[in-house]
Motif scaffolding. Sequence first.
Motif, PDB file in Angstrom:
ATOM      1  N   PHE A 144       2.018   4.113  -2.988  1.00 52.52           N
ATOM      2  CA  PHE A 144       0.402   5.566  -2.515  1.00 52.52           C
ATOM      3  C   PHE A 144       1.669   6.391  -2.995  1.00 52.52           C
ATOM      4  CE2 PHE A 144      -0.795   7.973   0.193  1.00 52.52           C
ATOM      5  CZ  PHE A 144      -1.690   9.105  -0.699  1.00 52.52           C
ATOM      6  N   ILE A 150      -7.530   3.186  -1.825  1.00 47.79           N
ATOM      7  CA  ILE A 150      -8.422   2.601  -0.378  1.00 47.79           C
ATOM      8  C   ILE A 150      -8.290   4.233   0.032  1.00 47.79           C
ATOM      9  CG2 ILE A 150      -8.963   1.389   1.517  1.00 47.79           C
ATOM     10  CD1 ILE A 150      -8.446  -0.778  -0.365  1.00 47.79           C
ATOM     11  N   VAL A 151      -6.011   4.555   0.399  1.00 49.30           N
ATOM     12  CA  VAL A 151      -6.080   4.888   0.625  1.00 49.30           C
ATOM     13  C   VAL A 151      -6.329   6.313   0.798  1.00 49.30           C
ATOM     14  CG1 VAL A 151      -3.114   5.937   2.204  1.00 49.30           C
ATOM     15  CG2 VAL A 151      -3.708   3.672   1.818  1.00 49.30           C
ATOM     16  N   ILE A 156     -16.877   4.349   0.814  1.00 51.46           N
ATOM     17  CA  ILE A 156     -16.527   4.405   1.696  1.00 51.46           C
ATOM     18  C   ILE A 156     -17.037   2.652   1.306  1.00 51.46           C
ATOM     19  CG2 ILE A 156     -16.275   3.214   4.072  1.00 51.46           C
ATOM     20  CD1 ILE A 156     -16.107   5.915   5.513  1.00 51.46           C
ATOM     21  N   ALA A 180      -5.010  -1.027  -4.123  1.00 52.32           N
ATOM     22  CA  ALA A 180      -4.665  -0.291  -2.510  1.00 52.32           C
ATOM     23  C   ALA A 180      -4.081   1.417  -1.403  1.00 52.32           C
ATOM     24  CB  ALA A 180      -3.569  -1.072  -1.581  1.00 52.32           C
ATOM     25  N   LEU A 229     -14.450  -0.651   0.209  1.00 49.86           N
ATOM     26  CA  LEU A 229     -14.311  -2.528   1.198  1.00 49.86           C
ATOM     27  C   LEU A 229     -14.750  -2.817  -0.059  1.00 49.86           C
ATOM     28  CD1 LEU A 229     -16.828  -1.118   4.298  1.00 49.86           C
ATOM     29  CD2 LEU A 229     -13.904  -1.181   3.890  1.00 49.86           C
ATOM     30  N   THR A 260       0.624  -1.449   0.434  1.00 49.80           N
ATOM     31  CA  THR A 260       0.482   0.460   0.370  1.00 49.80           C
ATOM     32  C   THR A 260       0.674   1.465   0.498  1.00 49.80           C
ATOM     33  OG1 THR A 260      -0.936  -1.146   1.410  1.00 49.80           O
ATOM     34  CG2 THR A 260      -2.372   0.970   1.016  1.00 49.80           C
ATOM     35  N   LEU A 311      -9.104  -6.996  -3.322  1.00 46.50           N
ATOM     36  CA  LEU A 311      -7.871  -7.222  -3.265  1.00 46.50           C
ATOM     37  C   LEU A 311      -7.773  -8.782  -2.371  1.00 46.50           C
ATOM     38  CD1 LEU A 311      -5.414  -5.622  -3.662  1.00 46.50           C
ATOM     39  CD2 LEU A 311      -5.499  -4.957  -1.596  1.00 46.50           C
ATOM     40  N   GLY A 322     -11.040  -3.802  -1.512  1.00 54.27           N
ATOM     41  CA  GLY A 322     -10.460  -4.177  -0.657  1.00 54.27           C
ATOM     42  C   GLY A 322     -10.192  -5.631  -0.511  1.00 54.27           C
ATOM     43  N   PHE A 333     -10.089   7.279   1.192  1.00 49.99           N
ATOM     44  CA  PHE A 333     -10.243   6.920   2.599  1.00 49.99           C
ATOM     45  C   PHE A 333     -11.468   8.218   3.312  1.00 49.99           C
ATOM     46  CE2 PHE A 333     -10.570   5.502   7.410  1.00 49.99           C
ATOM     47  CZ  PHE A 333     -11.322   4.429   6.980  1.00 49.99           C
TER      48      PHE A 333
END
Lengths: 355, 302
Positions: free
Chosen positions: B231, B258-259, B270, B255, B274, B227, B280, B277, B262
Amino acid sequence: MTITATAQAIPTPQRPWRRRSKNDIILVAAASILPGLTSLLLYQLGIFSAVIAGLFFIIAQISAGAIAGVIHRGKRGLSDGILIAAIGFALAFIGTVMSSVIWSVVTKGVEALKWQFIIQNNEFITPTSPLGYGGIGHAILGTLIIVGIATLISVPIGIATAVYITEVRGRSRVLVQGLVQAMSGVPSVVAGLFIFATLIFTGISEFNGFMGALAYTILMLPTVARTAEEVLRLVPEDLRSAALALGASRARVVSMVVLPTAKTGLVTAMLLGIARVVGETAPLVFTIFGSAKTNINPVDGPMAAIPLYIFNGVRQPFAPEQARAYSAALVLLILVIVFFTLARVLSGDRRKGKK
Amino acid sequence: MTAAAFFSLVVLSLIAFFLVYQSLPAIQSQGLLNFLTGTEWDSKTTSDGSVTEDPVFGVAAMLWGTILIAIIAITISLPVSIGIAVFVVFIASRRLATFLRNTIDFLAAIPSIVFGLWAISALTPVGKNWGQWLTENLGFIPLFKNELGIWVGTPFIAGIVLSVMITPIITSVSREVLGRTPPDLINASQALGGTLWPTLRYVAFPFAKSGIVAATMLGLGRALGETVAVFYVLNLTYGKINWYQIVNPEGGSIASLIVAKFSEADPLEISALLGGGMVLFLITLIVNTISTAIARTTVTDK
């Protein structure tokens, strides 16, 4: 005539036990130094640009390896020479990268690293505050607390899992092994998301340190379980048989013979688990929220941790905050080195003790 | 004891269950197929928080981006790892081998955020020049095409960072399987006049083949889920899939998505994250299971 031809075909003895002759050493030295030197020279003279010189170096080095191989062993040496040159590049790659990683963090990290940086917290500090103020004391405490809780949860469960695999030898041993393996592949971001989705998004809990510890547990457990499993396998079978022969129950064999014997190894398992999670950032992003104040209560509101501090700090466009982030990274790196070295020293002692 | 042993099963099922359960609202709003094949990712929320249109969430661009950088990472890392493993097992003296083993293990212990900082401060300034050189000199190959004139934030750089991070994993597993080559076979090969390469080619590699494949899959699993380091250095692009232009600053990573999204996401987004996620998680689970299965057949073959 035929006799002489046969005599010529007999190869001279290679004396494989004499591994290095003087000629070999000269050959290896020439093959290792000349291509680099030539490329450097051509680059300095301005004939080649940096990239071309680099490419030239790679080609020249591999050819030099091949030529040295042929001189040394004839046709058979060709592939060996190329192989060894290529391996040299692999080693150089990883060596360069590793020193570069440590160098970049150390040189950029020492600037803000003062005693006050270790003990103070970040309250009242803005990204532009000068380096003489504020610190990551709160984040160090947070990391220690979060990792501590994760250790308290995952070590007993991890060792119990290892005992199940090696000592109980239940029918589903292979299944459990596979599950632990599968769990070790869970990406850290998913571990954090999972805790968020189950406990925070649903409103059961707020963002706090304990949630971070739970996310860490998911990552730490497989490491502990697998290392502990390996350690328990090293306990001599004789000890178990002896204890059983004395009339001990299976449970007593485990608790009084196997686990005490493997004590140091189990500590190693714990330390490796800690080293695995202490720098993990992604799980914390979704669970502890981060804080500038010192908060040592893991179930009361947002908490700080070193990785998260670095993560947020380095995204700020201000030089002081970036310098602080690099210093925090240096602190983190030192923490990891401490845990890693401790684990190594302990496991080394065990190996020596065995022999 | 049994309860503890099945803790991992409980956790894995809970992860799957809750990620699916919580991502249902987003997947229902998008439709599963659109969610998996769509490339747009826009919550359509304006700065004052009002939603003007229906939000669109699709993970395809990010998913392919994840796979692309993982492929780059494996391409760089595999030869390096095998080279080091061969050196440690067959060439190095005992002391040098121990030193290298410790060094590589230490490399594995360095946190990903530290690699992230290294990637920003040390790798990107150099890596962008390499990318530029590739475009200018080899740009006729579609792989190295770059129309934007920017070489920062490319999958190429992200792939290099990942390759460094997975090298220790592949190396240590390869080292172990190569080290298990029966000494008799090696001695026999050498007695027949086999030097290093023939011994590797005809004895050690065939013996260690499936182990090395398993190691690669393990590294792949790690690369897919990484991640923070990615990123920092990868520019995420939505709306289209960058299939192969590795020095174009258009990439994707689930990943990182998502970061990145978020902190400013509303509940529906959100939920969509998820879902990402979940995708992944499934992919890494499959990759790891294959790796374990291959590793197990190696053991039983003996």
